[in-house]
Motif scaffolding. Sequence first.
Motif, PDB file in Angstrom:
ATOM      1  N   LEU A  25       0.734  -1.110  -0.003  1.00 30.95           N
ATOM      2  CA  LEU A  25      -0.101  -0.205   0.007  1.00 30.95           C
ATOM      3  C   LEU A  25       0.858   1.416   0.046  1.00 30.95           C
ATOM      4  CD1 LEU A  25      -2.972   0.753   0.390  1.00 30.95           C
ATOM      5  CD2 LEU A  25      -2.332   1.055   2.665  1.00 30.95           C
ATOM      6  N   THR A  28       3.083   1.417  -3.246  1.00 24.75           N
ATOM      7  CA  THR A  28       2.548   1.711  -4.359  1.00 24.75           C
ATOM      8  C   THR A  28       1.872   3.333  -4.474  1.00 24.75           C
ATOM      9  OG1 THR A  28       1.200  -0.294  -4.681  1.00 24.75           O
ATOM     10  CG2 THR A  28      -0.080   1.342  -5.564  1.00 24.75           C
ATOM     11  N   TYR A  29       1.515   3.953  -3.081  1.00 24.55           N
ATOM     12  CA  TYR A  29       1.415   5.353  -3.165  1.00 24.55           C
ATOM     13  C   TYR A  29       2.633   6.096  -3.455  1.00 24.55           C
ATOM     14  CZ  TYR A  29       0.584   9.883  -1.453  1.00 24.55           C
ATOM     15  OH  TYR A  29       0.595  11.318  -1.619  1.00 24.55           O
ATOM     16  N   MET A  32       3.046   6.697  -7.100  1.00 24.21           N
ATOM     17  CA  MET A  32       2.310   7.521  -7.605  1.00 24.21           C
ATOM     18  C   MET A  32       2.929   8.778  -8.008  1.00 24.21           C
ATOM     19  SD  MET A  32      -1.278   6.568  -5.756  1.00 24.21           S
ATOM     20  CE  MET A  32      -2.611   7.751  -6.716  1.00 24.21           C
ATOM     21  N   ASP A 111      -6.031   8.706  -1.824  1.00 25.49           N
ATOM     22  CA  ASP A 111      -5.377   7.707  -2.668  1.00 25.49           C
ATOM     23  C   ASP A 111      -5.116   6.566  -1.957  1.00 25.49           C
ATOM     24  OD1 ASP A 111      -5.308   9.553  -4.763  1.00 25.49           O
ATOM     25  OD2 ASP A 111      -3.376  10.727  -3.886  1.00 25.49           O
ATOM     26  N   MET A 112      -4.720   6.226  -0.935  1.00 25.07           N
ATOM     27  CA  MET A 112      -4.606   5.169  -0.153  1.00 25.07           C
ATOM     28  C   MET A 112      -5.759   4.150  -0.122  1.00 25.07           C
ATOM     29  SD  MET A 112      -1.482   5.227   2.567  1.00 25.07           S
ATOM     30  CE  MET A 112       0.152   5.658   2.188  1.00 25.07           C
ATOM     31  N   GLU A 114      -8.106   4.322  -2.311  1.00 26.92           N
ATOM     32  CA  GLU A 114      -8.444   3.782  -3.629  1.00 26.92           C
ATOM     33  C   GLU A 114      -7.539   2.875  -4.071  1.00 26.92           C
ATOM     34  OE1 GLU A 114     -10.552   4.454  -6.200  1.00 26.92           O
ATOM     35  OE2 GLU A 114     -11.526   5.638  -4.685  1.00 26.92           O
ATOM     36  N   ILE A 115      -5.967   2.796  -3.486  1.00 24.21           N
ATOM     37  CA  ILE A 115      -5.272   1.604  -3.870  1.00 24.21           C
ATOM     38  C   ILE A 115      -5.787   0.657  -2.938  1.00 24.21           C
ATOM     39  CG2 ILE A 115      -2.842   0.854  -3.374  1.00 24.21           C
ATOM     40  CD1 ILE A 115      -2.029   3.920  -3.350  1.00 24.21           C
ATOM     41  N   HIS A 118      -8.271  -0.942  -5.051  1.00 24.95           N
ATOM     42  CA  HIS A 118      -7.668  -1.669  -6.397  1.00 24.95           C
ATOM     43  C   HIS A 118      -7.137  -3.040  -5.915  1.00 24.95           C
ATOM     44  CE1 HIS A 118      -5.156  -2.222  -9.868  1.00 24.95           C
ATOM     45  NE2 HIS A 118      -4.169  -2.560  -8.818  1.00 24.95           N
ATOM     46  N   TYR A 119      -6.541  -3.195  -4.798  1.00 23.25           N
ATOM     47  CA  TYR A 119      -6.039  -4.366  -4.298  1.00 23.25           C
ATOM     48  C   TYR A 119      -7.246  -5.394  -3.723  1.00 23.25           C
ATOM     49  CZ  TYR A 119      -1.196  -3.023  -5.578  1.00 23.25           C
ATOM     50  OH  TYR A 119      -0.173  -2.619  -6.021  1.00 23.25           O
TER      51      TYR A 119
END
Length: 151
Positions: A25, A28-29, A32, A111-112, A114-115, A118-119
Amino acid sequence: MTLKYKFGKTSIQRMKGVDARLIILATTYMCMGKKDIGITYGARTSEEQAHMLKTGKSQVSKSKHLLNKEVLVTQSGFKMDIMESNAIDIVAYKDGKQVWERAYYEDIIKDMKEIAKHYGWQDIINLGWDFKSFNDPYHISVKEPGDGGIK
């Protein structure tokens, strides 16, 4: 591809022993490239947690930062005992300086979320930003089965 931000050695060290989903997590952030973040806390021993509680740096004794024994089972059925923490705390940086104003974290947390979605982790990632019982906007943890988490 060159990354705009990357974790420093201290943040990497603080992620040792932390649930891999939290590392994914946060990483991935960072990929970005929106805002720079670091890890202020990861896994803790019970002694470290007691000290954090005593000095007012933590509000709970049974922290998700504590190392817990868990059983890892591979697809082939191999079992291994591991020690793992289910939480990290983050800090944001602006122009190389730490930022602690809650408003600066609003888009980071968005954003976190959304990540995590996504997972497929939207139901197991617990963000301190959303806690109603106490203020801990920099905290991110993983809920385990049967764990209600902090609300």
